[in-house]
Design a protein around this motif. Structure first.
Motif, PDB file in Angstrom:
ATOM      1  N   ARG A  71       0.858  -1.189   0.000  1.00  0.00           N
ATOM      2  CA  ARG A  71       0.000   0.000   0.000  1.00  0.00           C
ATOM      3  C   ARG A  71       0.891   1.235   0.000  1.00  0.00           C
ATOM      4  O   ARG A  71       1.711   1.405   0.902  1.00  0.00           O
ATOM      5  N   PHE A  72       0.708   2.065  -1.001  1.00  0.00           N
ATOM      6  CA  PHE A  72       1.461   3.304  -1.097  1.00  0.00           C
ATOM      7  C   PHE A  72       0.575   4.445  -0.616  1.00  0.00           C
ATOM      8  O   PHE A  72      -0.501   4.667  -1.183  1.00  0.00           O
ATOM      9  N   HIS A  73       1.001   5.116   0.419  1.00  0.00           N
ATOM     10  CA  HIS A  73       0.278   6.275   0.944  1.00  0.00           C
ATOM     11  C   HIS A  73       0.936   7.511   0.327  1.00  0.00           C
ATOM     12  O   HIS A  73       2.029   7.895   0.733  1.00  0.00           O
ATOM     13  N   MET A  74       0.283   8.073  -0.647  1.00  0.00           N
ATOM     14  CA  MET A  74       0.851   9.169  -1.432  1.00  0.00           C
ATOM     15  C   MET A  74       0.595  10.517  -0.756  1.00  0.00           C
ATOM     16  O   MET A  74      -0.476  10.730  -0.189  1.00  0.00           O
ATOM     17  N   PRO A  75       1.575  11.424  -0.826  1.00  0.00           N
ATOM     18  CA  PRO A  75       1.393  12.732  -0.196  1.00  0.00           C
ATOM     19  C   PRO A  75       0.373  13.578  -0.962  1.00  0.00           C
ATOM     20  O   PRO A  75       0.233  13.456  -2.175  1.00  0.00           O
ATOM     21  N   CYS A  94      -4.817   8.733  -8.639  1.00  0.00           N
ATOM     22  CA  CYS A  94      -4.860   8.327 -10.052  1.00  0.00           C
ATOM     23  C   CYS A  94      -3.993   9.194 -10.937  1.00  0.00           C
ATOM     24  O   CYS A  94      -4.334   9.464 -12.080  1.00  0.00           O
ATOM     25  N   SER A  95      -2.882   9.642 -10.432  1.00  0.00           N
ATOM     26  CA  SER A  95      -1.956  10.417 -11.253  1.00  0.00           C
ATOM     27  C   SER A  95      -0.567   9.824 -11.100  1.00  0.00           C
ATOM     28  O   SER A  95      -0.374   8.839 -10.402  1.00  0.00           O
ATOM     29  N   LYS A  96       0.408  10.432 -11.751  1.00  0.00           N
ATOM     30  CA  LYS A  96       1.782   9.924 -11.684  1.00  0.00           C
ATOM     31  C   LYS A  96       2.292  10.009 -10.254  1.00  0.00           C
ATOM     32  O   LYS A  96       1.876  10.893  -9.524  1.00  0.00           O
ATOM     33  N   PRO A  97       3.147   9.127  -9.839  1.00  0.00           N
ATOM     34  CA  PRO A  97       3.814   8.063 -10.590  1.00  0.00           C
ATOM     35  C   PRO A  97       2.916   6.843 -10.792  1.00  0.00           C
ATOM     36  O   PRO A  97       1.972   6.617 -10.038  1.00  0.00           O
ATOM     37  N   LYS A 128      -2.502   2.615  -4.364  1.00  0.00           N
ATOM     38  CA  LYS A 128      -1.938   3.903  -3.969  1.00  0.00           C
ATOM     39  C   LYS A 128      -3.094   4.836  -3.624  1.00  0.00           C
ATOM     40  O   LYS A 128      -4.040   4.989  -4.394  1.00  0.00           O
ATOM     41  N   LEU A 129      -3.007   5.384  -2.434  1.00  0.00           N
ATOM     42  CA  LEU A 129      -4.063   6.236  -1.891  1.00  0.00           C
ATOM     43  C   LEU A 129      -3.467   7.526  -1.361  1.00  0.00           C
ATOM     44  O   LEU A 129      -2.331   7.540  -0.895  1.00  0.00           O
ATOM     45  N   TYR A 130      -4.254   8.593  -1.397  1.00  0.00           N
ATOM     46  CA  TYR A 130      -3.813   9.826  -0.757  1.00  0.00           C
ATOM     47  C   TYR A 130      -3.889   9.648   0.748  1.00  0.00           C
ATOM     48  O   TYR A 130      -4.853   9.100   1.271  1.00  0.00           O
ATOM     49  N   MET A 135       3.801   7.162   3.173  1.00  0.00           N
ATOM     50  CA  MET A 135       4.586   5.982   3.559  1.00  0.00           C
ATOM     51  C   MET A 135       4.265   4.832   2.637  1.00  0.00           C
ATOM     52  O   MET A 135       3.354   4.918   1.821  1.00  0.00           O
ATOM     53  N   THR A 136       5.020   3.744   2.802  1.00  0.00           N
ATOM     54  CA  THR A 136       4.765   2.508   2.077  1.00  0.00           C
ATOM     55  C   THR A 136       4.634   1.397   3.100  1.00  0.00           C
ATOM     56  O   THR A 136       5.479   1.277   3.989  1.00  0.00           O
ATOM     57  N   VAL A 137       3.574   0.602   2.993  1.00  0.00           N
ATOM     58  CA  VAL A 137       3.353  -0.529   3.895  1.00  0.00           C
ATOM     59  C   VAL A 137       3.419  -1.804   3.060  1.00  0.00           C
ATOM     60  O   VAL A 137       2.666  -1.956   2.089  1.00  0.00           O
ATOM     61  N   ILE A 138       4.323  -2.701   3.448  1.00  0.00           N
ATOM     62  CA  ILE A 138       4.572  -3.926   2.691  1.00  0.00           C
ATOM     63  C   ILE A 138       4.285  -5.122   3.592  1.00  0.00           C
ATOM     64  O   ILE A 138       4.818  -5.200   4.701  1.00  0.00           O
ATOM     65  N   GLU A 139       3.463  -6.034   3.119  1.00  0.00           N
ATOM     66  CA  GLU A 139       3.210  -7.268   3.852  1.00  0.00           C
ATOM     67  C   GLU A 139       3.590  -8.423   2.932  1.00  0.00           C
ATOM     68  O   GLU A 139       3.141  -8.495   1.790  1.00  0.00           O
ATOM     69  N   VAL A 140       4.441  -9.324   3.450  1.00  0.00           N
ATOM     70  CA  VAL A 140       4.917 -10.463   2.674  1.00  0.00           C
ATOM     71  C   VAL A 140       4.556 -11.719   3.440  1.00  0.00           C
ATOM     72  O   VAL A 140       4.861 -11.844   4.634  1.00  0.00           O
ATOM     73  N   ARG A 141       3.904 -12.654   2.771  1.00  0.00           N
ATOM     74  CA  ARG A 141       3.494 -13.900   3.414  1.00  0.00           C
ATOM     75  C   ARG A 141       4.013 -15.087   2.633  1.00  0.00           C
ATOM     76  O   ARG A 141       3.817 -15.186   1.421  1.00  0.00           O
ATOM     77  N   GLU A 142       4.684 -15.955   3.341  1.00  0.00           N
ATOM     78  CA  GLU A 142       5.199 -17.194   2.764  1.00  0.00           C
ATOM     79  C   GLU A 142       4.038 -18.190   2.702  1.00  0.00           C
ATOM     80  O   GLU A 142       3.294 -18.322   3.663  1.00  0.00           O
TER      81      GLU A 142
END
Length: 143
Positions: A71-75, A94-97, A128-130, A135-142
């Motif tokens: 999840r990308f939390h965009m400024p 919904c804009s760049k990047p 990606k949300l305003y 921040m960026t939140v990354i969850e990885v599951r094996e």
């Protein structure tokens, strides 16, 4: 007595990168033909890798198939009014990047730190949300 991990247990990592998300830049070439990664991209990859190392400690690389959620939390732009900021929190960005370039940077940064290679990722969910706090939140599951 050391504790052995069962072959059937799954590990999950959650990594938070409290910096504005950065998209992977295209490789650049000098006049002499030397190819290099843009400095902004290289620094962002180092930042994500550093935060990942701090989050997972010495738990080791994940080796099997992986499910990843990013999840990308965009400024929000500084030019927006307080009222607009209040209405845009958690709305789609919904804009760049581009979302795929944001994901590429994260996947490349985590190679050799969280997983052996990003080709292990068989399921990927990203958004990606305003947000007020980028921040960026990354969850990885094996699996």
């Amino acid at each position: 007595m050391s504790e052995r991990k069962s072959k059937y247990t799954t590990r999950t990592y959650r990594i938070e990168v409290p910096l504005a998300p950065v998209a992977k830049g295209r490789p650049r070439m000098t006049r002499s033909g030397h190819v290099y990664t843009p400095p902004k991209t290289a620094q962002a990859e180092k930042d994500v890798a550093r935060m990942a190392r701090a989050s997972i400690g010495g738990d080791g690389l994940l080796e099997g198939p992986l499910e990843v959620k990013i999840r990308f939390h965009m400024p929000m732009p500084q030019s927006w009014s307080k009222r607009k900021r209040d209405t845009m929190d958690l709305k789609a960005h919904c804009s760049k990047p581009d979302l795929d370039n944001l994901v590429k940077l994260v996947k490349d940064a985590l190679n050799g730190i969280v997983w052996v290679d990003d080709s292990q990722v068989y399921r990927l969910e990203s958004s990606k949300l305003y947000m007020r706090e980028p921040m960026t939140v990354i969850e990885v599951r094996e699996t």
